[in-house]
Design a protein around this motif. Structure first.
Motif, PDB file in Angstrom:
ATOM      1  N   LEU A 314       0.814  -1.217   0.000  1.00  0.00           N
ATOM      2  CA  LEU A 314       0.000   0.000   0.000  1.00  0.00           C
ATOM      3  C   LEU A 314       0.849   1.269   0.000  1.00  0.00           C
ATOM      4  CD1 LEU A 314      -2.748  -1.067   2.566  1.00  0.00           C
ATOM      5  CD2 LEU A 314      -2.675  -1.416   0.090  1.00  0.00           C
ATOM      6  N   LYS A 315       2.165   1.106  -0.080  1.00  0.00           N
ATOM      7  CA  LYS A 315       3.054   2.262  -0.034  1.00  0.00           C
ATOM      8  C   LYS A 315       2.744   3.240  -1.158  1.00  0.00           C
ATOM      9  CE  LYS A 315       8.000   3.460  -0.057  1.00  0.00           C
ATOM     10  NZ  LYS A 315       9.382   2.909  -0.054  1.00  0.00           N
ATOM     11  N   GLY A 316       2.667   2.747  -2.382  1.00  0.00           N
ATOM     12  CA  GLY A 316       2.388   3.608  -3.521  1.00  0.00           C
ATOM     13  C   GLY A 316       1.013   4.241  -3.429  1.00  0.00           C
ATOM     14  N   ALA A 317       0.031   3.459  -2.970  1.00  0.00           N
ATOM     15  CA  ALA A 317      -1.331   3.972  -2.847  1.00  0.00           C
ATOM     16  C   ALA A 317      -1.393   5.102  -1.828  1.00  0.00           C
ATOM     17  CB  ALA A 317      -2.277   2.845  -2.445  1.00  0.00           C
ATOM     18  N   LEU A 318      -0.743   4.929  -0.691  1.00  0.00           N
ATOM     19  CA  LEU A 318      -0.761   5.960   0.347  1.00  0.00           C
ATOM     20  C   LEU A 318      -0.035   7.216  -0.105  1.00  0.00           C
ATOM     21  CD1 LEU A 318      -0.199   3.761   3.517  1.00  0.00           C
ATOM     22  CD2 LEU A 318      -2.294   4.940   2.846  1.00  0.00           C
ATOM     23  N   LYS A 319       1.042   7.045  -0.870  1.00  0.00           N
ATOM     24  CA  LYS A 319       1.735   8.212  -1.420  1.00  0.00           C
ATOM     25  C   LYS A 319       0.812   8.974  -2.361  1.00  0.00           C
ATOM     26  CE  LYS A 319       6.695   7.184  -1.296  1.00  0.00           C
ATOM     27  NZ  LYS A 319       7.897   7.021  -2.134  1.00  0.00           N
ATOM     28  N   SER A 320       0.087   8.224  -3.203  1.00  0.00           N
ATOM     29  CA  SER A 320      -0.825   8.856  -4.154  1.00  0.00           C
ATOM     30  C   SER A 320      -1.943   9.599  -3.435  1.00  0.00           C
ATOM     31  CB  SER A 320      -1.427   7.804  -5.091  1.00  0.00           C
ATOM     32  OG  SER A 320      -0.428   7.201  -5.889  1.00  0.00           O
ATOM     33  N   LEU A 321      -2.318   9.108  -2.254  1.00  0.00           N
ATOM     34  CA  LEU A 321      -3.384   9.736  -1.486  1.00  0.00           C
ATOM     35  C   LEU A 321      -2.886  10.916  -0.664  1.00  0.00           C
ATOM     36  CD1 LEU A 321      -5.398   6.602  -0.270  1.00  0.00           C
ATOM     37  CD2 LEU A 321      -5.913   8.142  -2.165  1.00  0.00           C
ATOM     38  N   GLY A 322      -1.565  11.182  -0.696  1.00  0.00           N
ATOM     39  CA  GLY A 322      -1.035  12.376  -0.050  1.00  0.00           C
ATOM     40  C   GLY A 322      -0.093  12.153   1.105  1.00  0.00           C
ATOM     41  N   MET A 323       0.172  10.894   1.460  1.00  0.00           N
ATOM     42  CA  MET A 323       1.064  10.605   2.580  1.00  0.00           C
ATOM     43  C   MET A 323       2.462  10.345   2.023  1.00  0.00           C
ATOM     44  SD  MET A 323       0.199   7.892   5.611  1.00  0.00           S
ATOM     45  CE  MET A 323       1.576   6.785   5.863  1.00  0.00           C
ATOM     46  N   LYS A 324       3.230  11.396   1.814  1.00  0.00           N
ATOM     47  CA  LYS A 324       4.511  11.281   1.120  1.00  0.00           C
ATOM     48  C   LYS A 324       5.714  11.357   2.056  1.00  0.00           C
ATOM     49  CE  LYS A 324       2.596  13.174  -3.156  1.00  0.00           C
ATOM     50  NZ  LYS A 324       2.679  14.249  -4.177  1.00  0.00           N
ATOM     51  N   SER A 325       5.757  12.363   2.917  1.00  0.00           N
ATOM     52  CA  SER A 325       6.957  12.579   3.731  1.00  0.00           C
ATOM     53  C   SER A 325       7.231  11.423   4.681  1.00  0.00           C
ATOM     54  CB  SER A 325       6.834  13.881   4.530  1.00  0.00           C
ATOM     55  OG  SER A 325       5.867  13.771   5.558  1.00  0.00           O
ATOM     56  N   ALA A 326       6.182  10.669   5.055  1.00  0.00           N
ATOM     57  CA  ALA A 326       6.364   9.559   5.998  1.00  0.00           C
ATOM     58  C   ALA A 326       7.288   8.489   5.459  1.00  0.00           C
ATOM     59  CB  ALA A 326       5.005   8.942   6.344  1.00  0.00           C
ATOM     60  N   PHE A 327       7.490   8.472   4.128  1.00  0.00           N
ATOM     61  CA  PHE A 327       8.278   7.421   3.507  1.00  0.00           C
ATOM     62  C   PHE A 327       9.688   7.864   3.116  1.00  0.00           C
ATOM     63  CE2 PHE A 327       3.839   6.313   2.669  1.00  0.00           C
ATOM     64  CZ  PHE A 327       3.809   4.987   3.058  1.00  0.00           C
ATOM     65  N   ASP A 328      10.053   9.122   3.371  1.00  0.00           N
ATOM     66  CA  ASP A 328      11.367   9.562   2.928  1.00  0.00           C
ATOM     67  C   ASP A 328      12.152  10.232   4.059  1.00  0.00           C
ATOM     68  OD1 ASP A 328      10.418  12.215   3.176  1.00  0.00           O
ATOM     69  OD2 ASP A 328       9.749  12.271   1.094  1.00  0.00           O
ATOM     70  N   GLU A 329      13.233  10.891   3.680  1.00  0.00           N
ATOM     71  CA  GLU A 329      14.130  11.487   4.676  1.00  0.00           C
ATOM     72  C   GLU A 329      13.509  12.659   5.410  1.00  0.00           C
ATOM     73  OE1 GLU A 329      14.813  13.509   0.724  1.00  0.00           O
ATOM     74  OE2 GLU A 329      14.603  11.437   1.456  1.00  0.00           O
ATOM     75  N   ASN A 330      12.341  13.125   4.932  1.00  0.00           N
ATOM     76  CA  ASN A 330      11.650  14.224   5.608  1.00  0.00           C
ATOM     77  C   ASN A 330      10.657  13.744   6.660  1.00  0.00           C
ATOM     78  OD1 ASN A 330      12.859  16.313   3.984  1.00  0.00           O
ATOM     79  ND2 ASN A 330      11.532  15.659   2.307  1.00  0.00           N
ATOM     80  N   ALA A 331      10.595  12.426   6.873  1.00  0.00           N
ATOM     81  CA  ALA A 331       9.656  11.865   7.848  1.00  0.00           C
ATOM     82  C   ALA A 331       9.930  12.431   9.239  1.00  0.00           C
ATOM     83  CB  ALA A 331       9.764  10.345   7.865  1.00  0.00           C
ATOM     84  N   ASN A 332       8.853  12.676   9.971  1.00  0.00           N
ATOM     85  CA  ASN A 332       8.967  13.218  11.321  1.00  0.00           C
ATOM     86  C   ASN A 332       8.170  12.342  12.284  1.00  0.00           C
ATOM     87  OD1 ASN A 332       9.005  14.666  13.693  1.00  0.00           O
ATOM     88  ND2 ASN A 332       8.694  16.649  12.722  1.00  0.00           N
ATOM     89  N   PHE A 333       8.855  11.365  12.882  1.00  0.00           N
ATOM     90  CA  PHE A 333       8.255  10.508  13.907  1.00  0.00           C
ATOM     91  C   PHE A 333       9.017  10.683  15.218  1.00  0.00           C
ATOM     92  CE2 PHE A 333       6.909   8.291  10.018  1.00  0.00           C
ATOM     93  CZ  PHE A 333       5.556   8.177  10.264  1.00  0.00           C
ATOM     94  N   THR A 334       9.243  11.937  15.568  1.00  0.00           N
ATOM     95  CA  THR A 334      10.058  12.247  16.741  1.00  0.00           C
ATOM     96  C   THR A 334       9.362  11.957  18.057  1.00  0.00           C
ATOM     97  OG1 THR A 334       9.300  14.547  16.517  1.00  0.00           O
ATOM     98  CG2 THR A 334      11.444  13.989  15.557  1.00  0.00           C
TER      99      THR A 334
END
Length: 415
Positions: A314-334
């Motif tokens: 579902l990675k590609g689907a979630l990216k298409s739906l707008g959840m992009k930064s969670a999968f790259d170096e800009n992710a913020n799970f601090t």
């Protein structure tokens, strides 16, 4: 170097037929330390459905052109992750969950409310929810992240030695008990040396049709495939009064379980329409309107007996739906772990199973969210040999104005 740690958020949705063993996972008890409204679940019913409608259009069908997903499974998994997100990542997850602007605590309250409402014990329907967190004893969750999962999701928290061969067996035994052996494992043995935690949400459902199909009425009949060809499949048959809807695009029927508190809704596109055309109609607005148009009518339903196993990333689907930064170096799970490493989602997978028969429905779904921690890469000495056609620009750095650009396929020499 890239150091990858995986956090697997496994959400298991299990729907079982009326026959089978009793649930071993025990009842649901939301912590007395948290408060939520009885109807807080209403805040996430429509968002979870809308997530499913949109996801259905993004997920690739299997080799038989079938798709089977669990929006509730994905919604709950992402809601758990939401507790550890901040900044843009938090906003994007909220967008995908159709819960923009909602505070994590409010989302937790809505999920706690939903789990409490879904928890049922009846003669024909049993529905229980169980959650657990298995944490690598070399790592620690932030207090709020762990506390929210424990208090609002009723998660059992246990530390494990991932090098111990008994740890995966311990986790998988919990999964087997929570799902009455319908799903036997969620982790492989041995556990990955870089594993941080396994978070598991299990939803168990056992139900029988309100009116069972008569096996003697089941017979093979032709079923038209997408390419226009036909194959024989066993169709169950029943004459009864049903909640029914028909318009120029489709026929729809509601098949209840137990006393009617749960049901299966089946939508059949008209012969002059198609399944793909129907999918374009699937929106929250249309769905809400359709529910008001069902009326009780007498008729006959012929429904295929079928069994399906489905798996999708579902990675590609979630990216298409707008959840992009969670999968790259800009992710913020601090807000997830105490360590300083940056966490990002590396993959989201869902596996599902369904079996529909005369007595009822059996289904299972597992949603896994893998999360990795990456450190800054060490740059290797590079080599650039411009020995083939190339493109170039002459740019003003202060204004980013490109003064010249060109492509060179044959670098001729000045005479």
């Amino acid at each position: 170097m890239k150091k990858t740690l995986m956090i697997l958020l496994a959400t298991i949705l299990v729907m079982l037929t009326g026959c089978g063993t009793e649930n071993k996972s025990g009842g649901l008890e939301i912590s007395k330390d948290v408060a939520f409204g009885e109807k807080d679940y209403e805040k996430i019913v429509s968002p979870a459905n809308e997530l499913g409608f949109k996801l259905l259009k993004e997920v690739e069908a299997d080799e038989n052109n079938n798709i089977f997903i669990s929006p509730t499974s994905l919604f709950m998994a992402l809601a758990m992750v939401y507790n550890g997100a901040e900044g843009e990542t938090k906003e994007e997850i909220a967008q995908v969950l159709h819960s923009e602007g909602i505070d994590p605590e409010e989302l937790n309250k809505a999920n706690a409310s939903m789990m409490s409402v879904l928890n049922k014990e009846a003669d024909d329907i049993q529905l229980n929810i169980a959650n657990s967190i298995w944490l690598n004893d070399k790592f620690t969750f932030q207090k709020d992240f762990a506390g929210s999962n424990k208090d609002y999701f009723n998660a059992e928290i246990a530390e494990i030695d991932i090098a111990d061969s008994k740890s995966p067996e311990q986790i998988n035994n919990w999964v087997k008990e929570a799902t009455n052996d319908k799903i036997e494992k969620i982790v492989d043995s041995p556990l990955d040396a870089n594993l941080v935690a396994v978070l598991i949400n299990a939803i168990y459902f056992k139900g029988s049709w309100t009116n069972e199909f008569d096996k003697n009425e089941t017979e093979d009949r032709p079923f038209q495939l997408l390419d226009g060809s036909f194959k024989d499949v066993p169709l169950m048959a029943m004459k009864e009064k049903f909640s029914y809807l028909e318009n120029e695009k489709f026929q729809a029927i509601t098949l209840p379980y137990g006393d009617g508190e749960m049901s299966m809704k089946v939508f059949l596109p008209k012969e002059n329409s198609s399944l793909e055309e129907f999918k374009t109609l699937l929106t929250h607005e249309n769905w809400t309107a359709w529910q008001k148009e069902f009326e009780v009518e007498k008729g006959t339903i012929l429904l295929p007996k079928f069994q399906l196993e489905f798996e999708a990333s579902l990675k590609g689907a979630l990216k298409s739906l707008g959840m992009k930064s969670a999968f790259d170096e800009n992710a913020n799970f601090t807000k997830m772990i105490n360590e300083d490493d940056q966490v990002s989602i590396t993959n989201v997978k869902q596996k599902t199973f369904i079996d529909v028969g005369e007595k009822g429905t059996e289904a299972a779904a597992v949603t896994g969210i893998e999360m990795g921690i990456t450190s800054a890469p060490i740059n290797e000495p590079f080599r650039m040999e411009v020995n083939r056609p190339f493109f170039f620009t002459i740019t003003d750095e202060e204004t980013d104005t490109i003064l010249f650009m060109g492509s060179i396929s044959n670098p001729v020499q000045a005479k």
